[in-house]
Design an enzyme around this catalytic site. Sequence first.
Site, PDB file in Angstrom:
ATOM      1  N   ARG A  99      -9.057  -5.953  13.269  1.00  0.00           N
ATOM      2  CA  ARG A  99      -8.324  -5.139  14.331  1.00  0.00           C
ATOM      3  C   ARG A  99      -9.083  -4.411  14.985  1.00  0.00           C
ATOM      4  O   ARG A  99      -9.774  -3.547  13.712  1.00  0.00           O
ATOM      5  CB  ARG A  99      -7.124  -5.157  13.638  1.00  0.00           C
ATOM      6  CG  ARG A  99      -6.142  -4.741  14.407  1.00  0.00           C
ATOM      7  CD  ARG A  99      -5.655  -6.017  15.169  1.00  0.00           C
ATOM      8  NE  ARG A  99      -4.133  -5.580  15.869  1.00  0.00           N
ATOM      9  CZ  ARG A  99      -3.934  -6.733  17.085  1.00  0.00           C
ATOM     10  NH1 ARG A  99      -4.029  -7.438  17.548  1.00  0.00           N
ATOM     11  NH2 ARG A  99      -2.761  -5.762  17.352  1.00  0.00           N
ATOM     12  N   ARG A 106      10.033   5.696  -3.323  1.00  0.00           N
ATOM     13  CA  ARG A 106      10.407   6.876  -3.869  1.00  0.00           C
ATOM     14  C   ARG A 106      11.777   7.162  -4.089  1.00  0.00           C
ATOM     15  O   ARG A 106      11.831   6.370  -3.462  1.00  0.00           O
ATOM     16  CB  ARG A 106       8.892   7.225  -4.043  1.00  0.00           C
ATOM     17  CG  ARG A 106       7.814   7.213  -4.643  1.00  0.00           C
ATOM     18  CD  ARG A 106       7.507   8.867  -4.960  1.00  0.00           C
ATOM     19  NE  ARG A 106       5.939   8.418  -4.254  1.00  0.00           N
ATOM     20  CZ  ARG A 106       5.033   9.221  -3.558  1.00  0.00           C
ATOM     21  NH1 ARG A 106       6.257   9.754  -2.127  1.00  0.00           N
ATOM     22  NH2 ARG A 106       3.893   9.024  -3.210  1.00  0.00           N
ATOM     23  N   ASP A 158     -10.422   1.196   1.407  1.00  0.00           N
ATOM     24  CA  ASP A 158     -10.450   3.240   1.450  1.00  0.00           C
ATOM     25  C   ASP A 158     -11.433   3.623   1.042  1.00  0.00           C
ATOM     26  O   ASP A 158     -12.310   3.291   1.001  1.00  0.00           O
ATOM     27  CB  ASP A 158      -9.458   3.736   0.625  1.00  0.00           C
ATOM     28  CG  ASP A 158      -7.180   3.411   1.185  1.00  0.00           C
ATOM     29  OD1 ASP A 158      -7.812   3.052   2.944  1.00  0.00           O
ATOM     30  OD2 ASP A 158      -6.717   2.926   0.777  1.00  0.00           O
ATOM     31  N   TYR A 182     -10.123  -4.161   3.067  1.00  0.00           N
ATOM     32  CA  TYR A 182      -9.434  -3.767   3.552  1.00  0.00           C
ATOM     33  C   TYR A 182      -9.991  -2.066   2.306  1.00  0.00           C
ATOM     34  O   TYR A 182      -8.245  -2.114   1.743  1.00  0.00           O
ATOM     35  CB  TYR A 182      -7.807  -3.663   3.817  1.00  0.00           C
ATOM     36  CG  TYR A 182      -7.082  -2.683   4.496  1.00  0.00           C
ATOM     37  CD1 TYR A 182      -7.597  -1.468   4.905  1.00  0.00           C
ATOM     38  CD2 TYR A 182      -5.573  -3.367   3.820  1.00  0.00           C
ATOM     39  CE1 TYR A 182      -6.871  -1.138   5.388  1.00  0.00           C
ATOM     40  CE2 TYR A 182      -4.633  -2.193   4.971  1.00  0.00           C
ATOM     41  CZ  TYR A 182      -4.730  -1.324   5.660  1.00  0.00           C
ATOM     42  OH  TYR A 182      -4.465  -0.547   6.139  1.00  0.00           O
ATOM     43  N   GLU A 215      -2.970   6.247  18.849  1.00  0.00           N
ATOM     44  CA  GLU A 215      -4.030   5.366  18.605  1.00  0.00           C
ATOM     45  C   GLU A 215      -3.485   3.818  18.947  1.00  0.00           C
ATOM     46  O   GLU A 215      -2.130   4.127  18.283  1.00  0.00           O
ATOM     47  CB  GLU A 215      -4.128   5.357  16.736  1.00  0.00           C
ATOM     48  CG  GLU A 215      -4.865   4.837  16.243  1.00  0.00           C
ATOM     49  CD  GLU A 215      -5.540   5.142  14.647  1.00  0.00           C
ATOM     50  OE1 GLU A 215      -5.256   6.263  13.938  1.00  0.00           O
ATOM     51  OE2 GLU A 215      -4.864   4.092  13.844  1.00  0.00           O
ATOM     52  N   ARG A 237       1.342  -1.330  -0.546  1.00  0.00           N
ATOM     53  CA  ARG A 237       0.136   0.059  -0.256  1.00  0.00           C
ATOM     54  C   ARG A 237       0.836   1.018   0.247  1.00  0.00           C
ATOM     55  O   ARG A 237       0.451   2.348  -0.290  1.00  0.00           O
ATOM     56  CB  ARG A 237      -0.398   0.486   1.673  1.00  0.00           C
ATOM     57  CG  ARG A 237      -2.129  -0.577   0.887  1.00  0.00           C
ATOM     58  CD  ARG A 237      -2.804  -1.213   2.788  1.00  0.00           C
ATOM     59  NE  ARG A 237      -2.807  -0.204   2.957  1.00  0.00           N
ATOM     60  CZ  ARG A 237      -4.474   0.445   2.854  1.00  0.00           C
ATOM     61  NH1 ARG A 237      -5.809   0.235   1.894  1.00  0.00           N
ATOM     62  NH2 ARG A 237      -4.951   1.959   2.845  1.00  0.00           N
ATOM     63  N   ARG A 284       0.636   5.790  16.198  1.00  0.00           N
ATOM     64  CA  ARG A 284       0.230   7.545  15.471  1.00  0.00           C
ATOM     65  C   ARG A 284      -0.341   7.851  16.538  1.00  0.00           C
ATOM     66  O   ARG A 284      -1.173   7.863  17.348  1.00  0.00           O
ATOM     67  CB  ARG A 284      -0.262   7.679  14.038  1.00  0.00           C
ATOM     68  CG  ARG A 284      -1.470   6.204  14.137  1.00  0.00           C
ATOM     69  CD  ARG A 284      -1.381   6.310  12.367  1.00  0.00           C
ATOM     70  NE  ARG A 284      -2.757   5.479  12.086  1.00  0.00           N
ATOM     71  CZ  ARG A 284      -3.556   5.185  10.861  1.00  0.00           C
ATOM     72  NH1 ARG A 284      -2.215   5.890   9.996  1.00  0.00           N
ATOM     73  NH2 ARG A 284      -4.167   4.945  10.881  1.00  0.00           N
TER      74      ARG A 284
END
Length: 371
Positions: A249, A174, A353, A351, A302, A170, A280
């Site tokens: 989860r 780069r 988005d 999963y 979180e 995901r 996070r």
Amino acid sequence: MTKYLIVGAGLFGATFAYEAAKKGHEVKVIERRNHIAGNIFTKEVDGIQVHQYGAHIFHTSNKKVWDYVNQFATFNRYTNSPVANYHGEIYNLPFNMNTFNKLWGVVTPEEAQNKINEQKSILNGKKPENLEEQAISLVGTDIYEKLIKGYTEKQWGHSTKDLPAFIIRRLPVRFTYDNNYFNDDYQGIPVGGYTQIVEKMLASDLISVETGVDFFDRKDEYLKKFDKVIFTGMIDEYFEYSLGELEYRSLKFETEELDVDNYQGNAVVNYTDEKTPYTRIIEHKHFEFGKGDKNKTVITREYPKNWSRGDEPYYPVNNTQNNTLYKKYKELADKEATNVLFGGRLGQYRYYDMDQVISAALNVVKVELGI
Ligand code: FAD
Ligand code: UDP
């Protein structure tokens, strides 16, 4: 005209409801929580839009979905650029030349690629079969150890050896100095929050909404009363876990209001070591460039946790074992398809988005309601 019952006032249910009402169908939406919008629910505190269920950044390369969602809100130009904190060392994400330079002192893409090739040689050219091997093959052992292993094992509660490789794919890797977390063509945060999107989707006179209502309290009655049910809750719960539990989860969110203007200098900071119990910290005002009260900020930690019945199931755990069980539930669902359609992250155990949820809902709309 069909009388629809939609179970769940999240993005999937709301998209279906909006389209059905537009075509003149009567829709009732019931929602277990005491508010609409599911996991994209946002609420204003001190002039700051607080993402109640974790950071939500809309990103997509699907122009049709981007145009669609822009009917319901104006999006700002926010670009997600989280940073990773590993024992106080700060690294840019996703993995890019800024990360490689900070970690190894390399300056050119070729130097970075050489360093990764050297480190991934421990795989001896083996095709990656799990998340650990996939990560090492993409970015080498140093990044795997500092920025991936701890975070991933906290997040999923499994060893990286037992997790599917797709989860780490995901994230972009780069060889440019570009900290944009996503490769998509379009990205942003709705000015004024996400809740308005769902509010506008559910605004029709043909739609009635009841919150604080659980479908399972009156399942048989609902199935009799309505022509068709769109179910966006957990597919295994619908079938009373008759084939066994799917794995999810869960998360615990700890939100704090602080009397400072700027707590961490970024919307998202990931804690990638294994000891810090949260993954996070979100500082919500940075999603809208510091808008809101100058003397206040709102942060959310979180904490990932195991799911057990009664907890919110935030993520499906799409490993082979769970996907195999899901397929069996899907066979049961297909048998009920004339009465009940299953959709969304929990109904399809995927999963997804937000853009994928809208796209999946519009696909169901096309089949069920015609174009
Ligand atoms: P949900 O939002 O879960 O809606 C389903 C609703 O059904 C829930 O409100 C639930 O309470 C209700 N329900 C369930 N069972 C019953 C029942 N028995 N009776 C009545 N109601 C019921 N996506 C992005 O694109 N970008 C991001 O940055 C991003 N970040 C995320 C961060 C986190 C922490 C999480 C958890 C998700 C994130 N997502 C992100 C994904 C996004 O939240 C989902 O794609 C989207 O919200 C799913 O919509 P949905 O309608 O399928 O599910
Ligand atoms: N990940 C990681 N380190 C990070 C961020 C992400 O190892 O600092 C891995 C982790 O396995 C995570 C996956 O990449 O589950 C996908 O990250 P993403 O940010 O897409 O997760 P989400 O926002 O869906 O929780």
